[in-house]
Each structure stands twice: as C-alpha cells, then as structure tokens.
Design a protein around this motif. Structure first.
Motif, short mmCIF file in Angstrom:
data_model
loop_
_atom_site.label_atom_id
_atom_site.label_comp_id
_atom_site.label_asym_id
_atom_site.label_seq_id
_atom_site.Cartn_x
_atom_site.Cartn_y
_atom_site.Cartn_z
N ALA A 1 0.87 -1.18 0.00
CA ALA A 1 0.00 0.00 0.00
C ALA A 1 0.90 1.22 0.00
CB ALA A 1 -0.92 -0.02 1.22
N LEU A 2 1.41 1.55 -1.16
CA LEU A 2 2.46 2.56 -1.26
C LEU A 2 1.89 3.98 -1.33
CD1 LEU A 2 5.43 1.84 -1.26
CD2 LEU A 2 5.43 1.96 -3.75
N ASP A 3 0.96 4.19 -2.22
CA ASP A 3 0.41 5.54 -2.37
C ASP A 3 -0.89 5.49 -3.18
OD1 ASP A 3 1.23 5.09 -4.94
OD2 ASP A 3 2.44 6.90 -5.13
N GLU A 4 -1.31 6.64 -3.68
CA GLU A 4 -2.59 6.74 -4.37
C GLU A 4 -2.66 5.84 -5.61
OE1 GLU A 4 -0.53 9.43 -3.99
OE2 GLU A 4 -1.34 10.17 -2.10
N ALA A 5 -1.50 5.46 -6.16
CA ALA A 5 -1.50 4.61 -7.35
C ALA A 5 -2.08 3.23 -7.05
CB ALA A 5 -0.10 4.48 -7.91
N SER A 6 -2.32 2.93 -5.76
CA SER A 6 -3.00 1.67 -5.43
C SER A 6 -4.38 1.60 -6.08
CB SER A 6 -3.11 1.51 -3.92
OG SER A 6 -1.84 1.26 -3.37
N VAL A 7 -4.94 2.73 -6.42
CA VAL A 7 -6.21 2.73 -7.15
C VAL A 7 -6.06 1.85 -8.39
CG1 VAL A 7 -7.77 4.16 -8.55
CG2 VAL A 7 -6.97 4.97 -6.32
N PHE A 8 -4.91 1.94 -9.03
CA PHE A 8 -4.65 1.08 -10.18
C PHE A 8 -4.13 -0.29 -9.72
CE2 PHE A 8 -1.57 -0.84 -13.01
CZ PHE A 8 -2.32 -0.98 -14.18
N PHE A 9 -3.11 -0.26 -8.87
CA PHE A 9 -2.40 -1.51 -8.57
C PHE A 9 -3.22 -2.48 -7.75
CE2 PHE A 9 1.24 0.95 -9.91
CZ PHE A 9 1.96 0.00 -10.60
N ASN A 10 -3.95 -1.97 -6.78
CA ASN A 10 -4.74 -2.86 -5.94
C ASN A 10 -5.80 -2.05 -5.19
OD1 ASN A 10 -5.86 -4.69 -4.24
ND2 ASN A 10 -3.90 -5.56 -3.53
N PRO A 11 -7.00 -2.01 -5.71
CA PRO A 11 -8.06 -1.24 -5.03
C PRO A 11 -8.25 -1.71 -3.59
CG PRO A 11 -8.76 -1.85 -7.23
CD PRO A 11 -7.47 -2.57 -6.99
N GLY A 12 -7.90 -2.97 -3.29
CA GLY A 12 -8.05 -3.47 -1.93
C GLY A 12 -7.09 -2.81 -0.96
N ALA A 13 -5.99 -2.27 -1.47
CA ALA A 13 -4.99 -1.65 -0.60
C ALA A 13 -5.28 -0.18 -0.34
CB ALA A 13 -3.60 -1.80 -1.22
N VAL A 14 -6.21 0.38 -1.09
CA VAL A 14 -6.50 1.82 -0.96
C VAL A 14 -6.93 2.16 0.47
CG1 VAL A 14 -8.08 3.66 -1.71
CG2 VAL A 14 -6.97 2.17 -3.41
N SER A 15 -7.74 1.27 1.06
CA SER A 15 -8.24 1.55 2.41
C SER A 15 -7.14 1.46 3.46
CB SER A 15 -9.39 0.60 2.73
OG SER A 15 -8.97 -0.74 2.56
N PHE A 16 -5.97 0.96 3.07
CA PHE A 16 -4.86 0.88 4.01
C PHE A 16 -3.91 2.07 3.92
CE2 PHE A 16 -6.45 -3.30 4.40
CZ PHE A 16 -6.02 -3.79 5.62
N LEU A 17 -4.18 2.98 2.99
CA LEU A 17 -3.30 4.15 2.87
C LEU A 17 -3.52 5.04 4.09
CD1 LEU A 17 -3.76 4.96 -0.91
CD2 LEU A 17 -1.79 3.89 0.18
N LYS A 18 -2.41 5.50 4.68
CA LYS A 18 -2.50 6.24 5.94
C LYS A 18 -3.02 7.65 5.74
CE LYS A 18 1.04 3.57 8.35
NZ LYS A 18 1.44 2.64 7.26
N GLN A 19 -2.83 8.18 4.53
CA GLN A 19 -3.26 9.56 4.27
C GLN A 19 -4.06 9.62 2.97
OE1 GLN A 19 0.93 11.01 4.52
NE2 GLN A 19 -0.06 12.86 5.31
N ASN A 20 -4.89 10.62 2.87
CA ASN A 20 -5.49 10.91 1.57
C ASN A 20 -4.48 11.68 0.73
OD1 ASN A 20 -7.97 9.70 1.98
ND2 ASN A 20 -8.76 11.52 3.07
N GLY A 21 -4.68 11.65 -0.55
CA GLY A 21 -3.74 12.38 -1.38
C GLY A 21 -4.18 12.41 -2.82
N VAL A 22 -3.47 13.24 -3.55
CA VAL A 22 -3.72 13.31 -4.98
C VAL A 22 -2.37 13.38 -5.66
CG1 VAL A 22 -3.98 15.83 -4.88
CG2 VAL A 22 -4.93 14.56 -6.82
N GLN A 23 -2.25 12.73 -6.77
CA GLN A 23 -0.98 12.79 -7.51
C GLN A 23 -1.25 12.78 -9.00
OE1 GLN A 23 1.22 9.05 -8.51
NE2 GLN A 23 0.62 8.47 -6.41
N GLY A 24 -0.33 13.40 -9.69
CA GLY A 24 -0.43 13.39 -11.14
C GLY A 24 0.96 13.26 -11.73
N GLY A 25 1.07 12.48 -12.76
CA GLY A 25 2.40 12.27 -13.33
C GLY A 25 2.33 12.05 -14.82
N ILE A 26 3.50 12.11 -15.41
CA ILE A 26 3.58 11.90 -16.85
C ILE A 26 4.92 11.26 -17.18
CG2 ILE A 26 4.55 14.21 -17.31
CD1 ILE A 26 2.62 14.16 -19.85
#
Lengths: 393, 439
Positions: A30-55
């Motif tokens: 459960a590394l960061d917001e990218a868990s939305v892609f990598f594993n939706p099950g891990a999203v609820s384990f993220l310690k903080q809310n956040g937003v990220q954008g990359g290219i």
C-alpha cells in the motif's frame, strides 16, 4: 490494432512513478494513491489521503533489418506521453475509502518512414487509451481490505499503411484507419497484511473489449478504383485481462521490497479483423494473431534514505505473448528485460515529487510473419523518464 | 543523507537518461563475395534482361532492370561500374510503351500508347526479312546486353545485328552491314561474372501468337546450343548464374481474357444474351472453345468479338466465323508450350549443374504468384494490372516484379558461391502505374 499491446501489453505499468521506479511492482504493497490502479483493496490501508499526477516520456526505438539485407531501418522519433492521476479520499480512520484514477494503460506512437520496407504492413500507429476508474475500497478487518473500481475506457486509434497500387506519381497508395472506442471494464483486488509482516495483494483487471464502430477508412488510391474501396470499418480488439499476485516485504522500517507476478490473458487475442463497408476491391481482413497467455515477474525496492528522500530501483522480465511467425512491426514484441530506478523527494510533509526512469530492452527477434511474409530482425529499446507530483491531505 | 547524496543520485539518473540517445544495435553484417569475383559483371539475355515492360523498352524500365539492381547490390561485394545502354532523357520513351489510361465501367482497362519522345531513328528494309525499326545508337560502356526479342537460337547468327533494332543500336555498324554474332559481341571484353537468362523467346513467339506466328526452337537444338553457349561463356574461369524460363501460359497474357469473361461480355448484350458457345480456329480445324483453351490479351483490345463478317455471321459466335488462331492458344498448343518449356528448363538446369553455375529457377519463382502471395505485406499475384507482378503487356514484369527476380538471382548466387550480396528492397519498386484521373 495489435499495437494496443505495444508498450503496455506487459504492464510496462507506467502507473505511479514510485512503482515505475520499482520495476512496475506494487500490487502487494500500500504505497500511495496509485494503489487505485495496482490494488483497489490496498487503498483503504493508505494512511493519508492524497492526490498525484504524473507523466512519462515514452521514447521507443526499433530497428529492423530485412533478412538478407544490409540496411537497418529505424522507426521515427516520437515521444508518447502516457499520464496518470490518482486521488484517494474519505476519512482515513474509516473502513471505507474512495479513490479515482485516470490513466493511460495502453498507448503508443509507432511511426516508420512512409517508404520503409514494411510500409505495406504498417507505416504508423497512434493509440491513446484513457481509463477512468472510480473506486471503492473497504477495510474488512485490520488485516484484510477489498476494493473494486469500474473502468470507463476511452480509446482513439489511427493506423496507417501503404496500399500496393501505384499512383500516377509513382508512389504507393495509402490507407488510414481511424476511430474511437468507448468501453467498460473493472478492476478489483484484495489486500492482506499477514501476521508475519508480509503483505499480499491479489488483483484482477478485467478484459476491455475495444470496439471501433463506424471508424473512418481513408484510402488514397488511384481515382479509377477509388469507388471500389471502403470508407468505413468496424473492428474490435480484446485488451486482455490481467491477474496479479503481489507480495510486500519489509526488511526494515525504511525498506520495502515489492514483488509482482502478472498473468496476462492474451489468448483472447486470436485475430485482428477489419470489417469494411465496401468489399468490391478488398475483402474483410482477418489477420491471425494467436497470442498466448504470458507472464511478467517484477521486483522493486524502496529505501527511505532520509525523511525527505526515497531511493528506488527495480527489475522485471516479461515473456512475450507473440508466438513464432506472428511478430508485426507495429508490435515488434519479444521477451524483454526492464530495469528501473528513481527517487522521491518530499520537501514538506505534504508535498512530494517522484522521478522515475525505466529502461526496456526487448530482445532481438528474427522471423518471417506468416501473413505478410515480412522477414527480418527486430530489435527494440525503450527509455522512459517520468515525473509525478503528489499532495497529501 | 545530505544534499551531496541527492546530487549524486540525480546524476546517476541523468547518466542512465543519457543512454537514451542510443539506438538499438543489430548484429553487423559484412557482405562478402565468397568464391565469386563480381568486378565486371555482364548480363546476357532478352527483353526481361533489358528491363522491357509495358510492351516497350523505355528509360524507366531500363533503370529498373534486374541486372541494374543486381549490379548495384554487387557493389557491396567488389562489383564494378555497370552500364546499361540507356536511352537519353530527351528520348526517354524509347520504343514507346503501353500505359493505363483508366478503367472502363465494367472494370476492363483502357490502355493507350506513349508515342512522344521516342528513340526511334528510322526504319530499314532488310532484304529477305522485312522492315526493322532502328533506335538511337549507343556507344558507351556496356554491361547489360539484354536485347528484346533475341532467342537462344540467335546467339551465333552473324546477320542478327541487321534483323533486330535493339541489337543493331549497340553495334557500331549500320543496319545491313553488321556481321558480329551476339555471343562474340558480349564476349569481346573480359568479364568475371555473367548472368544469362535466354530461351524465353524460343517458345514465346509461338505461344503469344496462338501457335501460328513462330516455330519453337527444336529441343535438341536448344540443348546443344545452350550447352555450347554456356561452355564458351564459362571459358576457363568465369562464374555466373543462369535462369529457367517462366511458363508463359500462366501469365496474365493468357489468363485475363478467358472463355468465361468473353461469354459474360457477350451475354451482357441484348443480342448475345443466349450465347453459350464460342468457336475457335485451331490447327485441327474449327471447334467450340473450352476452358482449356487460352485466349491472348490482345483479343480484348482487338475489338473483334461479335462483329459480323460479310455474311452477317458474328465473330467468334459462329463456326463459320471463329476466333482466329492467332488469338487462341488451344489446349493442344498449350501442351506443346508446356512440353517445350519443360524440356528447355531441364536443359538449363542440367547445363548449370554441369558447369557449376548458380541457377535461378524463374519458372518456380513466378509460378508461386499464381496464388496471391504477400511480399512484405503487399499482395503480389499474376492478376493483370492489380497483381503488381506483370506489366501492362501481361508477359514482362513491373519494376516490383523485376525486383523480386533480382532477389531470386541474388539468393541463387549467394547459395552457390558462398557470397552474401545484400537483397534489394522489393517494396521500393512500383507495380502498374495508374493514371492521375479516372477516364
């Protein structure tokens, strides 16, 4: 449109620059917001809310040499810009969290010279696929989380090739097939923190069948035969499902090791078929692809060197789904080695910047395509630097 | 961790990024000449060797001849300069040639003739033979000795320089005064490597005229002459490649106009709606045509079908006004052509083997395109106009077709002599050129 496989068929996973730098692994952590892609099950384990954008800047260079020739031809320099944005919100103390991801899981820009030796197979392919994925994640217990997202996939494709009819200029005719797709899919995962400290993620991203309806078929051919060529086409292509098992190891408080094994269900890609609205001159085509399922193994490591700096590195090996005789220039695929590195810097506790660099070495491959008889050696390397910014709240 | 470490890390990433200027490297290839010496290559042959296409010899065709392509590739392995007797730019259209003007409503081609900027310098009447068209003389270096129309049977004919304008233009003397045989002419200057593609015309004249305009060179004569010619060409040490003769009965010249297409055209007319039988004149008399009889491409452009004769009998539709023999290669004649072609090819194959020469099996090569086959993604077939292989005359090749044969020559040479002459890029060469506008 086999190109959709290109650059992402093996989860090159330009999905979160922490994970890119870690060989594309990230399903079991459960590394960061990218868990939305990598594993939706891990999203609820993220310690903080956040937003990220990359290219990323995907620079891919392919060399081709026809068997028996002494000339090597290269694709043109084009940089494809896959992007990704994720946000996670909801009360971190609650069991239910929300996420949304907007990302480009398939994409590419493969351009050859208009007069290269494989021009009758393809001269250029541009593909953009944007997935929008609203996501729910539920922490069932303190050890187990599940999550799922609905994928709305927007695609755009533009495929060009030469047509073997000679215009009055002496040049070949050309064909351009372009169209849009709008399709649905889903992404679901489960995340488990075991008592031994190892974390486990299992995810499945569904197949999305990209359907091009009423696409434009633009044939530039001699006027005397133009009326016998189609103007519209229909095609569909399975963007394959992927099942992933990911593991997270934490040898120290500051070190995370992620290991992912992907299984990509490529066997659905049996043929690339184009159904034209006018078959007077050219029949509907069914080009055999006969891909087989293929796996990818990824290992990445992150070290929080200081409170502000994280260093990352990774390695991966991807097996090609393309069988002997089925290699095509728009997807000059072969087994490939991926090496990655990156760093993260957090000048404040909320703001972070991550840099990633991914090098892909697609192994050289020599064979004759069973349909087009294009016979030669392909060798591809890709260099993909990337950056993302994140903000925690 | 301090800023120095951060800097180092950034530099490390930048270093990797710097690699991104690298292109993927393919294993080096070094073309070699193997056991052959390509320093002076000469090409011996007929129209196919000269670059003849679209029923004519013109500059673009000459530039796209397979010997030109071969010689260009041989330069990678020690090949020297190669000269083709090009027509000048001012007379680039050479003998004139057929060009596609458009497609008619029913899909049949509308073919016209290029008659400007010709290299025709006159015409001379040769006693006992007839008129010979004369072309601009060529007096420079010469490597491509392709002479349209020449038969194997002509190579030792002293008078041939007076009978063939394409040969006459290469000789110093004017028509009527020449006495150098073709074989002496090509051998006048030393060479290290030769290609010879001769023999097509020994049967083609018979075939293309429906079995009436010419007599095939007798098989035994062909065998003896081929062996003797190769023997002289090889001399003490020259190496070379020879090619078999393509089966002309499967070319578009004989496969475009068929009994079915002729009947369909006639049935499409009000008067001919009930026609089921066409009549042909054969060596054995007049009879109903069958699918085994082949019609020449020239029948469609002749515009004779269905035209009533003096007695009011429509051409081809009545036994008393049959399709003339010159437009029909009837089943018996087809068998004759096949028999001679097979015999000639057996000779060519055995002589090549006996002399240690490379063999390009043009017959097998071109036959495979009777079934449409993709070449680097381009469909190539023996279909007329759209097949990309045969030019508008239905017998000679397009530049793409010649490139395909060039690669077959290269592969045959490489296999025989252990050389690695690089192949040409077939897709760089065109098929039949379409007109700008639909007419």
């Amino acid at each position: 449109m086999p190109f959709v496989g290109f650059s992402q068929s093996f989860q090159v996973n330009l999905q979160g620059h922490k994970q890119i730098a870690m060989g594309g692994a990230g399903t079991g952590v459960a590394l960061d917001e990218a868990s939305v892609f990598f594993n939706p099950g891990a999203v609820s384990f993220l310690k903080q809310n956040g937003v990220q954008g990359g290219i990323s800047a995907l620079y891919l260079k392919t060399g081709f040499r026809e068997t028996g020739s002494n000339i090597t031809e290269y694709n043109k320099d084009r940089i494809a810009p896959p992007f990704q944005a994720y946000a996670v919100f909801g009360n971190p103390a609650n069991r239910l969290r929300f996420g949304i991801g907007v990302y480009t899981p398939f994409g590419g820009a493969m351009h050859y010279d208009e007069n290269w030796t494989g021009k009758y197979t393809v001269t250029s392919l541009d593909l953009q696929a944007v997935y929008i994925q609203p996501t729910l994640s539920l922490k069932l217990t303190d050890q187990i989380g599940i999550g799922a997202g609905l994928v709305y996939a927007l695609g755009k494709v533009d495929l060009q090739r030469a047509v073997p009819l000679t215009l009055s200029t002496g040049q070949s005719g050309t064909a351009q097939l372009k169209g849009d797709t709008k399709d649905f899919g889903w992404n679901a995962g489960i995340y488990v923190k075991t008592l031994s400290g190892v974390s486990i993620g299992i995810t499945h991203r569904s197949q999305v069948t990209a359907n091009v309806k009423d696409g434009d078929a633009i044939f530039v051919v001699p006027a005397s035969v133009a009326s016998t060529f189609p103007t519209k086409f229909t095609a569909s292509l399975p963007l394959p499902a992927t099942t992933t098992l990911g593991l997270g190891f934490y040898p120290s408080e500051k070190t995370t090791i992620a290991v992912d094994a992907n299984w990509v269900h490529w066997h659905k890609y049996e043929e690339l078929a184009f159904d034209y609205d006018n078959n007077t001159r050219i029949p509907d085509t069914k080009s055999p692809r006969n891909y087989h399922d293929a796996g990818v193994i990824r290992v990445g490591i992150q070290n929080l060197t200081t409170t502000k700096l994280a260093l990352r590195a990774g390695v991966a090996y991807a097996f090609t789904p393309v069988g002997k005789g089925y290699v095509t220039p728009e997807v000059p695929d072969a087994n490939r080695v991926l090496l990655s590195a990156g760093l993260g810097y957090m000048p404040t506790s909320r703001f972070g910047i991550d840099l990633s660099f991914l090098y892909e070495n697609v192994l050289s491959r020599t064979e004759k395509n069973i349909e087009t008889n294009l016979d030669g050696t392909f060798k591809t390397v890709a260099y993909i630097p990337g950056i993302s910014l994140s903000y925690k709240f | 961790m301090n800023s120095k470490h951060i800097l180092k890390s950034v530099l490390a990433v930048a270093f990797i990024a710097g690699l991104s200027s690298c292109k993927p490297e393919l294993k080096d290839v070094t073309p070699t000449n193997g056991q052959a010496d390509f320093s002076r290559y000469i090409a011996i042959g007929n129209s196919l060797t000269s670059g003849y296409a679209d029923n004519g010899l013109y500059l673009e065709g000459q530039k796209n001849s397979y010997p030109e392509m071969l010689a260009a590739q041989m330069k990678n392995v020690g090949g020297g300069n190669f000269s083709t007797p090009f027509f000048t730019e001012a007379h680039a259209n050479g003998s004139g040639y057929a060009k596609l003007l458009g497609l008619n409503a029913n899909g049949t081609p509308n073919i016209g003739a290029e008659t400007s900027n010709l290299a025709v310098r006159g015409q001379v009447a040769i006693p006992g033979f007839g008129n010979v068209v004369l072309y601009d003389k060529y007096s420079g270096d010469l490597n491509n000795y392709g002479v349209p129309g020449i038969k194997l049977a002509h190579v030792n004919l002293a008078a041939y320089g007076n009978l063939n304008g394409y040969y006459e233009r290469l000789l110093p003397g004017n028509a009527g005064t020449n006495s150098t045989t073709y074989l002496d002419f090509v051998m006048a200057k030393p060479y290290t490597f030769f290609s010879m593609w001769l023999g097509n015309n020994d049967i083609l004249g018979y075939a293309s005229s429906g079995g009436v305009g010419d007599i095939p060179t007798p098989k035994a004569d062909f065998a003896a002459l081929y062996a003797a010619t190769v023997n002289r060409l090889v001399g003490s040490k020259a190496k070379g490649v020879v090619a078999t003769i393509p089966d002309v009965t499967t070319t578009p010249y004989f496969r475009t106009v068929t009994l079915a297409t002729l009947l369909a055209t006639i049935r499409a007319t009000a008067a001919g709606a009930s026609v089921t039988t066409l009549y042909i004149q054969t060596g054995a008399g007049t009879r109903a045509a069958t699918a085994a009889d082949l019609f020449t491409l020239t029948l469609s452009s002749a515009g004779v079908m269905g035209v009533p004769n003096g007695a009011g009998l429509p051409y081809g539709l009545h036994p008393l006004n049959p399709i003339e023999n010159k437009y029909v290669l009837d089943a018996t004649e087809v068998a004759t052509v096949n028999d001679f072609t097979a015999a000639y090819n057996a000779t060519i194959t055995s002589v090549a083997s006996a002399n240690g020469l490379a063999l390009m099996d043009a017959n097998t090569l071109l036959k495979q395109y009777n079934t449409p086959t993709q070449v680097n993604g381009a469909v190539v077939s023996s279909a007329y106009i759209t097949g990309n292989l045969f030019s508008l005359d239905g017998i000679h090749l397009t530049p793409m077709g010649y490139a395909i044969t060039a690669n077959a020559f290269i592969k045959a040479i490489n296999t025989k002599y252990g050389s690695s002459i690089p192949i040409v890029d077939v897709t760089k060469y065109r098929g039949v050129k379409f007109p700008l506008n639909n007419n």
